[in-house]
Scaffold this motif. Sequence first.
Motif, PDB file in Angstrom:
ATOM      1  N   GLN A   1       0.256  -1.771  11.772  1.00 25.25           N
ATOM      2  CA  GLN A   1       1.356  -2.570  11.047  1.00 25.25           C
ATOM      3  C   GLN A   1       1.193  -2.875   9.587  1.00 25.25           C
ATOM      4  OE1 GLN A   1       3.906  -3.985  12.890  1.00 25.25           O
ATOM      5  NE2 GLN A   1       4.611  -5.009  10.938  1.00 25.25           N
ATOM      6  N   PRO A   2      -0.278  -2.858   8.984  1.00 25.18           N
ATOM      7  CA  PRO A   2      -0.534  -2.943   7.599  1.00 25.18           C
ATOM      8  C   PRO A   2       0.376  -1.777   6.946  1.00 25.18           C
ATOM      9  CG  PRO A   2      -2.499  -3.454   8.540  1.00 25.18           C
ATOM     10  CD  PRO A   2      -1.471  -2.929   9.740  1.00 25.18           C
ATOM     11  N   VAL A   3      -0.252  -0.535   7.173  1.00 25.94           N
ATOM     12  CA  VAL A   3       0.496   0.513   6.272  1.00 25.94           C
ATOM     13  C   VAL A   3       2.197   0.372   6.356  1.00 25.94           C
ATOM     14  CG1 VAL A   3       0.511   2.260   8.148  1.00 25.94           C
ATOM     15  CG2 VAL A   3       0.327   2.849   5.478  1.00 25.94           C
ATOM     16  N   ILE A   4       2.826  -0.020   7.558  1.00 27.90           N
ATOM     17  CA  ILE A   4       4.069   0.181   7.393  1.00 27.90           C
ATOM     18  C   ILE A   4       4.890  -1.086   6.722  1.00 27.90           C
ATOM     19  CG2 ILE A   4       6.072  -0.637   9.253  1.00 27.90           C
ATOM     20  CD1 ILE A   4       4.475   0.679  11.504  1.00 27.90           C
ATOM     21  N   GLU A   5       3.841  -2.278   6.582  1.00 29.62           N
ATOM     22  CA  GLU A   5       4.361  -3.295   5.959  1.00 29.62           C
ATOM     23  C   GLU A   5       4.342  -3.041   4.202  1.00 29.62           C
ATOM     24  OE1 GLU A   5       5.970  -6.180   6.514  1.00 29.62           O
ATOM     25  OE2 GLU A   5       5.976  -5.617   8.635  1.00 29.62           O
ATOM     26  N   GLN A   6       3.266  -2.032   4.066  1.00 31.11           N
ATOM     27  CA  GLN A   6       3.011  -1.663   2.424  1.00 31.11           C
ATOM     28  C   GLN A   6       4.124  -1.003   2.165  1.00 31.11           C
ATOM     29  OE1 GLN A   6      -0.809   0.231   2.805  1.00 31.11           O
ATOM     30  NE2 GLN A   6      -1.799  -1.699   1.800  1.00 31.11           N
TER      31      GLN A   6
ATOM     32  N   MET B   1       6.829  -1.570  -0.722  1.00 26.49           N
ATOM     33  CA  MET B   1       7.205  -0.263  -1.918  1.00 26.49           C
ATOM     34  C   MET B   1       8.649  -0.246  -2.120  1.00 26.49           C
ATOM     35  SD  MET B   1       3.734   1.968  -1.528  1.00 26.49           S
ATOM     36  CE  MET B   1       2.186   1.315  -1.970  1.00 26.49           C
ATOM     37  N   LEU B   2       9.212   0.100  -0.759  1.00 19.98           N
ATOM     38  CA  LEU B   2      10.534   0.371  -0.864  1.00 19.98           C
ATOM     39  C   LEU B   2      11.482  -0.940  -1.479  1.00 19.98           C
ATOM     40  CD1 LEU B   2      11.072   2.601   2.324  1.00 19.98           C
ATOM     41  CD2 LEU B   2      10.957   3.357   0.184  1.00 19.98           C
ATOM     42  N   MET B   3      10.824  -1.810  -0.980  1.00 18.07           N
ATOM     43  CA  MET B   3      11.812  -3.291  -1.412  1.00 18.07           C
ATOM     44  C   MET B   3      11.761  -3.321  -2.855  1.00 18.07           C
ATOM     45  SD  MET B   3      10.460  -5.581   1.607  1.00 18.07           S
ATOM     46  CE  MET B   3      11.038  -7.210   0.677  1.00 18.07           C
ATOM     47  N   LEU B   4      10.716  -2.960  -3.495  1.00 15.29           N
ATOM     48  CA  LEU B   4      10.281  -3.066  -4.833  1.00 15.29           C
ATOM     49  C   LEU B   4      11.087  -2.198  -5.744  1.00 15.29           C
ATOM     50  CD1 LEU B   4       8.861  -4.494  -7.340  1.00 15.29           C
ATOM     51  CD2 LEU B   4       6.997  -3.213  -7.014  1.00 15.29           C
ATOM     52  N   ASN B   5      10.709  -0.965  -5.355  1.00 11.41           N
ATOM     53  CA  ASN B   5      11.600   0.128  -5.740  1.00 11.41           C
ATOM     54  C   ASN B   5      12.896   0.444  -5.729  1.00 11.41           C
ATOM     55  OD1 ASN B   5      12.166   3.417  -5.746  1.00 11.41           O
ATOM     56  ND2 ASN B   5      10.236   3.223  -7.145  1.00 11.41           N
ATOM     57  N   ARG B   6      13.451  -0.048  -4.757  1.00  7.52           N
ATOM     58  CA  ARG B   6      14.789   0.267  -4.519  1.00  7.52           C
ATOM     59  C   ARG B   6      15.703  -1.059  -4.367  1.00  7.52           C
ATOM     60  NH1 ARG B   6      16.334   5.194  -4.913  1.00  7.52           N
ATOM     61  NH2 ARG B   6      18.125   4.909  -3.394  1.00  7.52           N
ATOM     62  N   ASN B   7      15.042  -2.192  -4.606  1.00  7.08           N
ATOM     63  CA  ASN B   7      15.623  -3.636  -4.696  1.00  7.08           C
ATOM     64  C   ASN B   7      16.284  -3.841  -3.131  1.00  7.08           C
ATOM     65  OD1 ASN B   7      16.182  -6.090  -5.759  1.00  7.08           O
ATOM     66  ND2 ASN B   7      18.143  -5.342  -6.627  1.00  7.08           N
ATOM     67  N   TRP B   8      15.380  -3.516  -2.337  1.00  5.97           N
ATOM     68  CA  TRP B   8      15.972  -3.560  -0.862  1.00  5.97           C
ATOM     69  C   TRP B   8      15.669  -4.848  -0.145  1.00  5.97           C
ATOM     70  CZ3 TRP B   8      15.268   2.070   1.220  1.00  5.97           C
ATOM     71  CH2 TRP B   8      16.231   2.947   0.920  1.00  5.97           C
TER      72      TRP B   8
ATOM     73  N   ALA C   1       2.653   5.769   5.895  1.00  5.11           N
ATOM     74  CA  ALA C   1       1.360   6.335   5.376  1.00  5.11           C
ATOM     75  C   ALA C   1       1.945   7.355   3.978  1.00  5.11           C
ATOM     76  CB  ALA C   1       0.558   7.070   6.265  1.00  5.11           C
ATOM     77  N   VAL C   2       2.761   8.158   4.365  1.00  8.84           N
ATOM     78  CA  VAL C   2       3.258   9.191   3.281  1.00  8.84           C
ATOM     79  C   VAL C   2       3.899   8.260   2.157  1.00  8.84           C
ATOM     80  CG1 VAL C   2       4.921  11.109   2.850  1.00  8.84           C
ATOM     81  CG2 VAL C   2       3.504  10.876   4.768  1.00  8.84           C
ATOM     82  N   ILE C   3       4.646   7.455   2.387  1.00  4.82           N
ATOM     83  CA  ILE C   3       5.326   6.583   1.399  1.00  4.82           C
ATOM     84  C   ILE C   3       4.197   5.793   0.439  1.00  4.82           C
ATOM     85  CG2 ILE C   3       6.977   4.629   0.656  1.00  4.82           C
ATOM     86  CD1 ILE C   3       8.407   6.913   1.878  1.00  4.82           C
ATOM     87  N   VAL C   4       3.105   5.149   1.030  1.00  2.55           N
ATOM     88  CA  VAL C   4       2.238   4.649   0.392  1.00  2.55           C
ATOM     89  C   VAL C   4       1.342   5.480  -0.264  1.00  2.55           C
ATOM     90  CG1 VAL C   4       0.127   3.284   0.821  1.00  2.55           C
ATOM     91  CG2 VAL C   4       2.160   2.827   2.194  1.00  2.55           C
TER      92      VAL C   4
ATOM     93  N   GLY D   1      13.970   9.554  -4.990  1.00  2.00           N
ATOM     94  CA  GLY D   1      13.551   9.645  -6.306  1.00  2.00           C
ATOM     95  C   GLY D   1      12.090   9.580  -6.236  1.00  2.00           C
ATOM     96  N   TYR D   2      11.600   9.881  -7.603  1.00  2.92           N
ATOM     97  CA  TYR D   2      10.074   9.903  -7.835  1.00  2.92           C
ATOM     98  C   TYR D   2       9.621   8.194  -7.699  1.00  2.92           C
ATOM     99  CZ  TYR D   2       5.792   9.966 -10.484  1.00  2.92           C
ATOM    100  OH  TYR D   2       4.489  10.107 -10.710  1.00  2.92           O
ATOM    101  N   PRO D   3       8.559   7.965  -6.972  1.00  2.00           N
ATOM    102  CA  PRO D   3       7.440   8.729  -6.380  1.00  2.00           C
ATOM    103  C   PRO D   3       7.496   9.261  -4.992  1.00  2.00           C
ATOM    104  CG  PRO D   3       6.613   6.625  -6.480  1.00  2.00           C
ATOM    105  CD  PRO D   3       8.221   6.409  -6.928  1.00  2.00           C
TER     106      PRO D   3
END
Length: 110
Positions: free
Chosen positions: A24-29, A33-40, A65-68, A97-99
């Motif tokens: 669960q922690p890595v999924i939440e991370q 990250m997607l929420m911040l980067n993509r404004n989702w 894990a790949v996204i993080v 997009g990057y990263p």
Amino acid sequence: MTPPADPFGPDTTIDQLRKALSTQPVIEQAKGMLMLNRNWSSDEAFMALREISQHTNTKLHDVAAVIVACAGKGEPGLADADAATAVLDETSRMGFGYPFTNGSASQKRT
């Protein structure tokens, strides 16, 4: 004769819950990250992770894990390098997009 093991017995349920709590922690991370980067929203980020998981036939926690790792400028660290490549190719196809892609820093958002 002993009866067959119950696939939904308490031991199985406990093992499944332990595995869920450990991933669960890595999924939440990754969602964060997607929420911040993509404004989702949280739901949008989870749907994107789930879509990548389904399109690449990769477990959700491995996708996360790949996204993080990409956002942290690290290597995904999956035992299956092909799975990591498939996840990054799918993020690229989805326009992350990057990263979050196999691309270079020249794809970085402005």
